[in-house]
Design a protein around this motif. Structure first.
Motif, short mmCIF file in Angstrom:
data_model
loop_
_atom_site.label_atom_id
_atom_site.label_comp_id
_atom_site.label_asym_id
_atom_site.label_seq_id
_atom_site.Cartn_x
_atom_site.Cartn_y
_atom_site.Cartn_z
N ALA A 241 24.58 39.53 17.82
CA ALA A 241 25.49 38.71 18.00
C ALA A 241 24.83 37.89 19.33
O ALA A 241 24.71 36.57 19.79
CB ALA A 241 26.93 39.06 18.47
N ASN B 180 35.82 34.62 8.37
CA ASN B 180 34.55 34.10 9.18
C ASN B 180 34.54 32.59 8.81
O ASN B 180 34.24 31.75 9.93
CB ASN B 180 33.37 34.69 8.93
CG ASN B 180 32.98 35.80 9.48
OD1 ASN B 180 33.34 36.02 10.75
ND2 ASN B 180 32.68 36.92 8.95
N SER C 295 32.65 36.20 15.44
CA SER C 295 32.53 36.35 14.06
C SER C 295 33.28 37.80 13.71
O SER C 295 33.52 38.79 14.57
CB SER C 295 30.92 36.81 13.82
OG SER C 295 30.37 37.83 14.79
N HIS D 141 33.81 41.62 11.71
CA HIS D 141 33.13 42.50 10.88
C HIS D 141 34.11 43.61 10.66
O HIS D 141 35.06 43.78 11.23
CB HIS D 141 31.98 43.07 11.85
CG HIS D 141 30.94 41.79 12.22
ND1 HIS D 141 29.73 41.64 11.75
CD2 HIS D 141 31.17 41.06 13.51
CE1 HIS D 141 29.08 40.71 12.47
NE2 HIS D 141 30.09 40.44 13.44
N HIS E 73 30.05 32.31 20.68
CA HIS E 73 30.04 33.10 19.33
C HIS E 73 31.40 33.78 18.97
O HIS E 73 32.12 34.29 20.05
CB HIS E 73 29.13 34.33 19.68
CG HIS E 73 28.71 35.01 18.29
ND1 HIS E 73 27.81 35.14 17.53
CD2 HIS E 73 29.47 36.20 18.09
CE1 HIS E 73 28.10 35.88 16.50
NE2 HIS E 73 28.86 36.73 16.86
#
Length: 402
Positions: free
Chosen positions: A184, A269, A171, A173, A169
């Motif tokens: 997540a 992203n 990502s 933010h 994973h």
């Protein structure tokens, strides 16, 4: 005066025969003859020592291969990726070429002035590497900072498989919060299965174990414990415990620095999704035998939490309480309606299903709202009367390495 010149003078001016000169100076008669021929053709210069190196080598690296090695080096460096000799060899093989030895590639790029000298590194024998034996045995997680083009700070969270270095994973933010960590983790578990353990630092989004016992477990700790997953945290001030994910952040930032700057989190992203594919599928890793993380992750059976490893049916899903205070779950081929309570309507839940037992946890807070043991003869399932509510209490320390 060289020995060769003495031999020539002994024959030409001293009147020695070639055989006598050979005996006196400990050489062969053929060598004496060779020296006389050289002197006749080139004078004293012909008597100097000559290189024994062959004029041609059938095993020399072709110019086309040499040019491709240098071109690959430049391409990988410009993309912010590893460009060492072994990586270049890996890419040549993927292109269908016969790659030279790694040592040969190293000589080519060194001769071209493309290798900067480095200080003497710590010997490999002094390193003690900890590595999970199976995929999903341990997931490392952490987050790092990255700035957008206008200087806005963002935070990037990742989950990395300890065994395969597989990037599960990634990502970005504005800020990493507890609910984002939960989201997540659940997204990652839905795609790759549950891990047997997690390894993180002591950030409050991961653990409250250093908070002096105030507030009990946070949402992530509650979720992990409910799933039967072992939670491991590094020692304070000792980032080496999470060395793999720390090293990964260096690789990520080196690549991001070589890309056009992102102006929004959405754009960032998109870059992270591109990097994740490159990292998992197009980049060999030295620590896993020059395989890609995807190859290493899929070649070995996965580990699982203790309760799953015992062969029991176990799953996790998210849902939202409806206006009547219920959620619906399929069990034993039928839809079951679980009564959470109207006081919790529209709340988002995490349902932990272990055979006939179901635990409903509020998403983001970790509070246990209801527990059920499903009666297969009924459609509506009332909650147990002894639902404990939020879990409290300290968290026991665990080992500081996988």
């Amino acid at each position: 005066m060289s020995k060769n010149k003495v031999i020539v003078l002994a024959v030409l001016e001293g009147g020695m025969s070639r055989s006598e000169a050979a005996r006196r100076y400990g050489v062969s008669r053929r060598w004496v003859h060779e020296l006389l021929v050289r002197h006749a053709e080139h004078g004293d210069a012909g008597l100097e020592a000559r290189s024994r190196r062959p004029r041609t080598s059938p095993h020399a690296t072709g110019e086309e291969v040499r040019a491709r090695v240098l071109a690959l080096r430049a391409e990988l460096v410009s993309e912010g990726l590893d460009a060492g000799p072994a990586t270049i060899a890996w890419h040549l093989e993927k292109e269908g070429s016969t790659a030279p030895a790694v040592s040969t590639i190293r000589r080519i790029i060194t001769a071209a002035g493309l290798v900067a000298p480095e200080p003497r590194k710590r010997p490999k024998s002094s390193l003690h590497r900890f590595e999970a034996a199976q995929p999903n045995e341990t997931w490392q997680s952490d987050f790092t900072h990255w700035h957008l083009a206008d200087g806005t700070d963002t935070e990037i969270i990742d989950f990395l498989d300890d065994h395969a270095r597989y990037l599960l994973h990634l990502s970005a933010h504005p800020r990493i919060t507890g609910p984002i960590v939960i989201e997540a983790f659940l997204d990652t578990a839905a795609a790759h299965g549950l891990p047997a353990s997690t390894l993180t630092d002591n950030g409050m989004v991961y653990t409250t174990r250093l908070a002096g016992g105030r507030g009990g477990r946070n949402a992530f700790e509650t979720l992990i414990a409910s799933l039967g997953i072992a939670q491991k945290n590094g020692s304070p001030g000792h980032p080496q415990t999470q060395g793999k994910v720390e090293r990964f952040h260096q690789t990520l930032k080196k690549w991001l620095a070589s890309q056009p700057q992102a102006h929004t989190i959405a754009h960032l992203n998109e870059l992270l999704a591109k990097f994740r594919h490159i990292y998992n599928h197009e980049r060999p890793h030295r620590a896993i035998g020059r395989h890609t993380p995807h190859e290493a992750y899929t070649q070995t059976p996965k580990a699982a939490p203790a309760i799953a490893a015992q062969g029991e049916h176990f799953r996790v899903r998210t849902d939202r309480v409806d206006a009547d205070g219920k959620v619906t779950l399929r069990h034993a081929g039928r839809l079951r309606h679980l009564g959470i309570g109207r006081a919790h309507r529209h709340k988002r839940l995490i349902l932990l299903v272990h055979d006939a037992d179901v635990t409903a946890i509020e998403h983001g807070t970790g509070e246990i709202l209801a527990e059920f043991t499903i009666d297969p003869t009924k459609g509506y399932q009332p909650k147990k009367h002894n639902t404990p509510g939020p879990k409290t209490g300290g968290v026991t320390d665990v080992p500081t390495h996988p």
